[in-house]
Design a protein around this motif. Structure first.
Motif, PDB file in Angstrom:
ATOM      1  N   LEU A  88      -7.912 -45.460  24.474  1.00  0.00           N
ATOM      2  CA  LEU A  88      -7.373 -46.031  23.243  1.00  0.00           C
ATOM      3  C   LEU A  88      -8.165 -47.261  22.811  1.00  0.00           C
ATOM      4  N   ILE A  89      -8.458 -48.138  23.767  1.00  0.00           N
ATOM      5  CA  ILE A  89      -9.224 -49.343  23.470  1.00  0.00           C
ATOM      6  C   ILE A  89     -10.635 -48.985  23.009  1.00  0.00           C
ATOM      7  N   ALA A  90     -11.210 -47.948  23.637  1.00  0.00           N
ATOM      8  CA  ALA A  90     -12.572 -47.531  23.274  1.00  0.00           C
ATOM      9  C   ALA A  90     -12.638 -47.057  21.822  1.00  0.00           C
ATOM     10  N   ARG A  91     -11.535 -46.496  21.314  1.00  0.00           N
ATOM     11  CA  ARG A  91     -11.501 -46.057  19.915  1.00  0.00           C
ATOM     12  C   ARG A  91     -11.600 -47.247  18.958  1.00  0.00           C
ATOM     13  N   LEU A  92     -11.242 -48.430  19.467  1.00  0.00           N
ATOM     14  CA  LEU A  92     -11.342 -49.651  18.662  1.00  0.00           C
ATOM     15  C   LEU A  92     -12.706 -50.308  18.844  1.00  0.00           C
ATOM     16  N   ARG A  93     -13.632 -49.574  19.483  1.00  0.00           N
ATOM     17  CA  ARG A  93     -14.990 -50.061  19.744  1.00  0.00           C
ATOM     18  C   ARG A  93     -14.973 -51.304  20.639  1.00  0.00           C
ATOM     19  N   LEU A  94     -14.056 -51.297  21.596  1.00  0.00           N
ATOM     20  CA  LEU A  94     -13.962 -52.352  22.596  1.00  0.00           C
ATOM     21  C   LEU A  94     -14.172 -51.720  23.968  1.00  0.00           C
TER      22      LEU A  94
END
Length: 419
Positions: free
Chosen positions: A23-29
């Motif tokens: 989920l965090i990776a989808r926010l480019r984090l």
């Protein structure tokens, strides 16, 4: 039955962390930010899914040790001597300046604060000794997750090994002197040096034997079996030695780093690539477990109770890391990006800092309980706040250096969970 429930709790926790990372990776984090937050939420201080019954269980302690060794493969297999010697003294000098720079800045500032407050000055040196430690997992997770490559990335990876050594050496020397000052049972300096370098020596021995054996293997399956069995043996020996010590202080990541560094330099590139192709997903899985173990004990309530010492500690440590890295990179004529941005990737701290804090508290608990309380409260709160900030800053460091997405091959662990 309780054992089975604990195993199910751990598996559920890993699944939750994995999804949080996605989920965090989808926010480019970086995915690790999701793992850290998930760890705190499901840890003993919140939902208690990953509670003390799991974290304190002997089987989990063994599993965690093995996974820390496994995570060390990510670093060790990148430390190929033919490539490292091109950097010359740059990495060694920069590691020393950023470590000692942090120790000096933090010790000096806290020395002034404690002198004004009438608190024993030796506590300032303990703060400095704890502050210079860097936890490599978060920044290396950003490297893996964001496919970073370039001068900053290639400087950081070998520094992860040297930084742990310098940090442990300085901290244990400080502990030895403080212990001698406040009690009659000081820690002998030869014992200090032995404990610092024991994980490296153990890894070198088992890594050398592994390299010799791997030269004899012909099939990929037998190569992999030899490497895995020797990795388990390395972790097992480290765990056994740790159990014999009054305080378990062996760094299993260092065992894995030195173990894999030695055998990686003894075999051909094709054989090493074959091993890592299989191990990369395992390293990714191990990374989630290591981060969960780091994050679950962190009490988010401490964020609201953090005092002035916590703020000073976070800021002075960041200043010391940045200026020390900048100075070392400058005197060794490192690329401009290394001078400007390496310091930002060195801010993650919590795993090593909490181990060092526990040792310091055990030394201070009886002769100076008020000092033990100050150091425990300050570092515990700083661990929570700093770790979340540090992941953002580390990512920005790689981004400002222009290295995100520049890896031309899969970074170790990239096929694993959370990638």
């Amino acid at each position: 039955m309780e054992y089975l429930l604990d195993v199910l709790r751990l598996l559920a926790s890993i699944a939750i962390a994995f999804l949080a990372g996605k989920l965090i990776a989808r926010l480019r984090l970086p995915s690790i930010l999701g793992w850290l937050i998930a760890g705190m939420i499901i840890g003993p201080h919140a939902l208690n899914l990953l509670g003390a019954s799991v974290l304190d269980a002997p089987w989990f302690e063994v599993l965690e040790s093995v996974f820390e060794c496994t995570f060390g493969l990510m670093i060790g297999t990148e430390l190929i001597w033919k490539e490292m010697k091109k950097a010359g003294p740059q990495i060694v000098v920069t590691t020393i300046t950023e470590s000692l720079g942090t120790f000096v800045v933090v010790s000096l500032v806290f020395g002034i604060l404690f002198w004004a407050a009438g608190i024993p000055l030796y506590l300032a040196f303990l703060f400095g000794g704890i502050a210079l430690a860097t936890a490599p997992a978060p920044s290396l997770s950003v490297v893996r997750d964001m496919r970073s490559d370039g001068p900053v990335t290639r400087t950081l990876i070998p520094m992860a090994v040297l930084d742990d050594l310098v940090g442990a050496l300085v901290f244990f020397l400080v502990i030895a002197f403080v212990s001698a000052h406040i009690s009659t049972q000081g820690i002998p300096v030869p014992v200090v040096l032995f404990l610092v370098f024991l994980p490296v020596l153990l890894g070198i021995v088992t890594g050398f034997i592994t390299g010799k054996l791997l030269r004899l293997t012909r099939r990929r399956s037998s190569t992999l079996i030899v490497m895995i069995l020797m990795l388990l043996l390395s972790a097992g020996l480290g765990f056994w030695i740790n159990r014999q010590l009054p305080t378990p202080v062996l760094n299993f990541m260092l065992i894995g780093m030195s173990f894999s560094t030695v055998f990686a330099n003894m075999i051909d590139k094709e054989k090493l690539d074959g091993i890592m192709k299989v191990m990369n997903p395992v390293i990714g899985f191990a990374m989630i477990v290591v981060i969960l173990d780091l994050a679950a004990p962190l009490d988010y309530h401490l964020i609201f109770n953090a005092g002035i010492y916590t703020a000073v500690y976070i800021v002075t440590r960041a200043i010391g890391k940045y200026l020390g890295a900048y100075f070392g990179a400058s005197v060794t004529h490192a690329p401009a990006t290394v001078r400007k941005y390496l310091g930002f990737t060195l801010l993650p701290h919590s795993g090593v800092s909490l181990v060092f804090t526990g040792i310091a508290v055990s030394v201070l608990a009886e002769p100076a309980p008020e000092c033990a309380s100050i150091i425990q409260g300050t570092i515990a709160a700083a661990a929570v706040i700093n770790e979340i900030i540090a992941v953002f800053v580390a990512k920005k460091g790689f981004e400002w250096a222009g290295e995100l997405g520049k890896a031309d091959r899969p970074v170790p662990g990239s096929e694993g969970a959370g990638a």
